[in-house]
Enzyme design. Structure first.
Site, PDB file in Angstrom:
ATOM      1  N   TYR A 315     -66.496 -67.782   1.615  1.00 43.60           N
ATOM      2  CA  TYR A 315     -66.570 -69.053   1.971  1.00 43.60           C
ATOM      3  C   TYR A 315     -66.717 -69.934   0.739  1.00 43.60           C
ATOM      4  CZ  TYR A 315     -67.701 -68.071   7.092  1.00 43.60           C
ATOM      5  OH  TYR A 315     -67.717 -67.586   8.370  1.00 43.60           O
ATOM      6  N   ASP A 444     -35.845 -31.544   2.893  1.00 46.59           N
ATOM      7  CA  ASP A 444     -35.575 -33.036   2.641  1.00 46.59           C
ATOM      8  C   ASP A 444     -34.191 -33.089   2.569  1.00 46.59           C
ATOM      9  OD1 ASP A 444     -35.603 -35.761   2.693  1.00 46.59           O
ATOM     10  OD2 ASP A 444     -36.684 -35.947   0.761  1.00 46.59           O
TER      11      ASP A 444
HETATM   12  C1  SPV Z   1     -39.300 -39.963   0.919  1.00 44.29           C
HETATM   13  O1  SPV Z   1     -40.589 -40.106   1.175  1.00 44.29           O
HETATM   14  O2  SPV Z   1     -38.790 -39.268   1.547  1.00 44.29           O
HETATM   15  C2  SPV Z   1     -38.612 -40.570  -0.243  1.00 44.29           C
HETATM   16  C3  SPV Z   1     -39.073 -40.906  -1.410  1.00 44.29           C
HETATM   17  O3  SPV Z   1     -37.349 -40.582  -0.076  1.00 44.29           O
HETATM   18  S1  SPV Z   1     -38.792 -39.692  -2.584  1.00 44.29           S
HETATM   19  O4  SPV Z   1     -39.343 -38.496  -1.823  1.00 44.29           O
HETATM   20  O5  SPV Z   1     -39.586 -40.029  -3.748  1.00 44.29           O
HETATM   21  O6  SPV Z   1     -37.311 -39.654  -2.793  1.00 44.29           O
HETATM   22 MG    MG Z   2     -36.590 -39.543   1.514  1.00 43.05          MG
END
Ligand code: SPV
Ligand code: MG
Length: 671
Positions: A315, A444
């Site tokens: 505030y 991944d």
């Molecule tokens: C993910 O989090 O899947 C990414 C970022 O693509 S990295 O793992 O840094 O590629």
């Molecule tokens: Mg990724």
């Protein structure tokens, strides 16, 4: 309700003012007397019966009250021994006139309407106290324990608050107290008609439930002598012109706000501070009703003189500019995350003599239902999808944290830290391909198909409201990408990030350790343009992720691609790096910003984690994604626990590493 006014006292400290009339008839500056003011206030509060005890000048007092033409029933009870007894005896004599809940007050008490309102509104019995006023040496103090008044007297200084003789008593408490008063005022060993009635209260207080009604900042004072009269008269003179300030985020508007406004407006000229969209977003969530609409709404509420923006939870800025005499707030902020904000308000107010008035916070069902309804609306795809763009417009800086399940979504949604009276929380969630894959035990490499990825998105969406940034890997074939984009748009996702790679995609942080191919610039541009053309709204943002630094293609290549991708329609650029230093990302951001002032820049500081958000923002970055920290911290914790059980042949050793079971089963509340 019946009110009992104790007006039998002689008032000897008032000098000639009480030479020919009772103290309660002492004139006040605005033409009223202490008593006529009380009677007016009691009538407008709806009191049906008023019992007045008399002593000296009883006849004069009766005539005076009749001349006022009071609509409520008025009964007089005379205390013939007024010169030798205390008001405990007047209470004893008046008891036969009382029924139900009562209001009890002294005839020399001057208070403003809001104090009466506060006492009357209490569900339980209540006594007017001030928790912030300095403790008076000789006057009444109330001892407060666990929210209840346990004793009242002049002798208490520990856990005590300044108190004034204005009580609401529920029928049960009235009966208990008056039964004890009878012991003092009848005959017998304990008889003592000269003590304070509060002595009898202290004997039985354990059986009563009297709560403090905090009148801090408001006028509530007894007039015992001429200097009291002077002080009270001067306060009364200031009442109407007082500047009053109250602040709302007011994202949901309900009867609680109207109630607060009515009460605040009764204290003076009311200015309402409305938190800007940015301020609401910082401490709560993106507001459902935009600032301008909220201002319009509040400007039209009766009692509101002016509406001004409040730009943060603090505030300070508005108080220093407006210098209101009173700040009004619910008493709920005495504890919890708003406590530092309250402390700051008190300190700023004390700098110029302003006061804080706190009304009891009503955590009613309506407020709760309105909040729940608002959360449900925030989660709707059509609303959620556009929030990221709005956040970028309003704040220009967004932080996102990875989520791969409903549970991690809740962490991203609800985690807050409090810093110097301000709140920090994440603005958005990142659905990482790496973590979404890892949580399924998969690498991944775009192995987890879009159907499975969308299930993750939906699970998270079901329990959260914040915007979602989706890791779209390479986006796949252009022919497939257009479908993905439409599906995500329908689902309510706010941004998809695709990286400029082709062939078998591997995680970027492997760098050149594995074979990875960067996409041809023009081909990638075609994919971006096709995605943009497939959209039905301009809310889902398509972000182009540049892998030039990861694949050691150099800064010039990265900057050249960034320009090509934005020309092809990309709504944002993500620059990725696997360097342990932030330098290359900072350099890219500065170079790109020189050519393009507006396109948002996204980065993921995993390998260069030493960099601060502030450093990134000041180089021109807009979105900082913490892409994997939740999962990376959870995995070793689970592994340690599993190893501990194997090692000790028991779960006992790992208990200290675990959340208590009782807490765990309550972690996710039922709706
Ligand atoms: C993910 O989090 O899947 C990414 C970022 O693509 S990295 O793992 O840094 O590629
Ligand atoms: Mg990724």
């Amino acid at each position: 309700m019946t009110a009992l006014i104790l007006a039998s006292g002689v008032g000897s400290r008032m000098g000639e003012l009480t030479a020919d009339r009772p103290k309660c008839m002492t004139p006040l500056p605005d033409g009223e007397t202490i008593l006529s003011r009380q009677l007016r206030q009691l009538q407008s509060a709806g009191t049906e019966k008023i019992v007045i005890t008399t002593g000296a000048f009883a006849g004069l007092l009766r005539e005076y009250v009749h001349s006022l033409g009071i609509a409520s029933e008025v009964v007089f009870v005379h205390n013939p021994d007024f010169g030798t007894t205390n008001y405990i005896y007047s209470m004893y004599l008046a008891e036969k006139e009382l029924s139900g809940d009562i209001l009890l007050l002294h005839g020399d008490l001057v208070f403003e309407d809001a104090v009466l309102d506060m006492v009357l509104k209490s569900k339980d019995s209540a006594m007017a106290v001030s928790t912030l006023l300095p403790l008076p040496e000789k006057d009444f103090k109330a001892v407060i324990r666990n929210g209840l008044i346990t004793s009242v007297g002049t002798e208490f200084f520990e856990n005590a608050a300044a108190a004034q003789p204005l009580y609401k008593l529920t029928e049960a408490d009235r009966r208990t107290w008056f039964a004890q008063i009878e012991k003092y005022c009848g005959s017998g060993e304990t008889a003592d008609r000269c003590c304070y009635a509060e002595k009898a209260f202290n004997d039985i207080s354990g059986k009563c439930c009297v709560r403090p009604a905090d009148f801090t900042g408001l006028l509530c004072a007894e007039v015992d002598d001429k200097s009291d009269l002077e002080a009270v008269s001067s306060e009364l003179g200031k009442l109407a012109g007082r500047g009053v300030y109250i602040c709302f985020s007011a994202d949901v508007i309900h009867s609680g706000h109207i109630n607060m406004i009515r009460r605040a407006a009764s204290l003076g000229v009311l200015t309402v501070g409305i938190m800007t969209d940015e301020a609401v977003t910082e401490y709560k969530h993106f507001p459902l009703v935009p600032y301008d609409d909220r201002v319009e709404l509040f400007s039209n509420i009766t009692g509101v003189a002016e509406v001004v923006p409040q730009r943060s939870l603090s505030y300070r800025e508005n108080l220093l500019e407006l210098r209101p005499d009173i700040v009004v707030h619910g008493d709920d902020w005495r504890t919890g995350f708003q406590q530092p904000v309250r402390d700051e308000v008190i300190s700023v107010l004390s700098g110029y003599g302003g006061k804080l008035v706190e009304f009891p916070y009503s955590d009613d069902k309506q407020t709760f239902a309105a909040e729940r309804d608002m959360r449900a609306r925030l989660a709707l795809p059509d609303y959620r999808r556009g929030i990221l763009r709005k956040l970028l417009d309003i704040k220009g800086r967004v932080t996102a944290i990875e989520a791969h399940s409903g549970l991690t979504g809740l962490i991203a949604e609800n985690t807050r830290v409090y810093e110097n009276g301000n709140v920090r929380q994440f603005d958005a969630m990142w659905i990482s391909s790496l973590c979404d894959s890892a949580s399924r035990g998969k690498p991944d490499i775009e192995l987890v198909d879009m159907t499975a990825r969308l299930r993750t998105v939906n699970e998270i969406m079901e329990v959260t409201t914040k915007p979602i940034i989706f890791d779209g890997d390479t986006g796949g074939l252009t022919e497939h990408f257009v479908y993905t984009v439409r599906t995500l748009e329908r689902t309510g996702v706010s941004m998809i990030i695709i990286e400029d790679k082709t062939g078998l995609k591997k995680n970027s942080l492997f760098g050149t350790e594995t074979e990875q191919t960067q996409a041809d610039t023009e081909e990638f541009c075609r994919k971006l343009t096709a995605g943009k053309n497939a959209l039905k709204t301009d809310e889902l943002m398509i972000c182009a992720r540049i892998e030039s630094l990861i694949l050691e293609k150099g800064m010039d290549d990265a900057v050249m691609r960034a320009e090509a991708y934005t020309a092809a329609g990309a709504d944002a650029i993500m620059i990725h790096s696997r360097s342990s230093s932030p330098e290359e990302v900072l350099t890219f951001a500065r170079r790109f910003r020189k050519r393009d002032r507006f396109t948002p820049i996204v980065c993921v500081p995993t390998t260069y984690s030493s960099v601060s958000e502030e450093e990134l923002y000041s180089a021109g970055v807009n979105i900082v994604i913490y892409a994997n920290q939740l999962m990376r911290s959870a995995f070793p914790a689970m592994q340690h626990t599993a190893e501990s059980i194997l090692r000790t042949h028991s779960a006992k050793e790992c208990e200290s590493m675990c959340m208590p079971f009782g807490e765990f089963i309550r972690l996710i509340p039922e709706e």
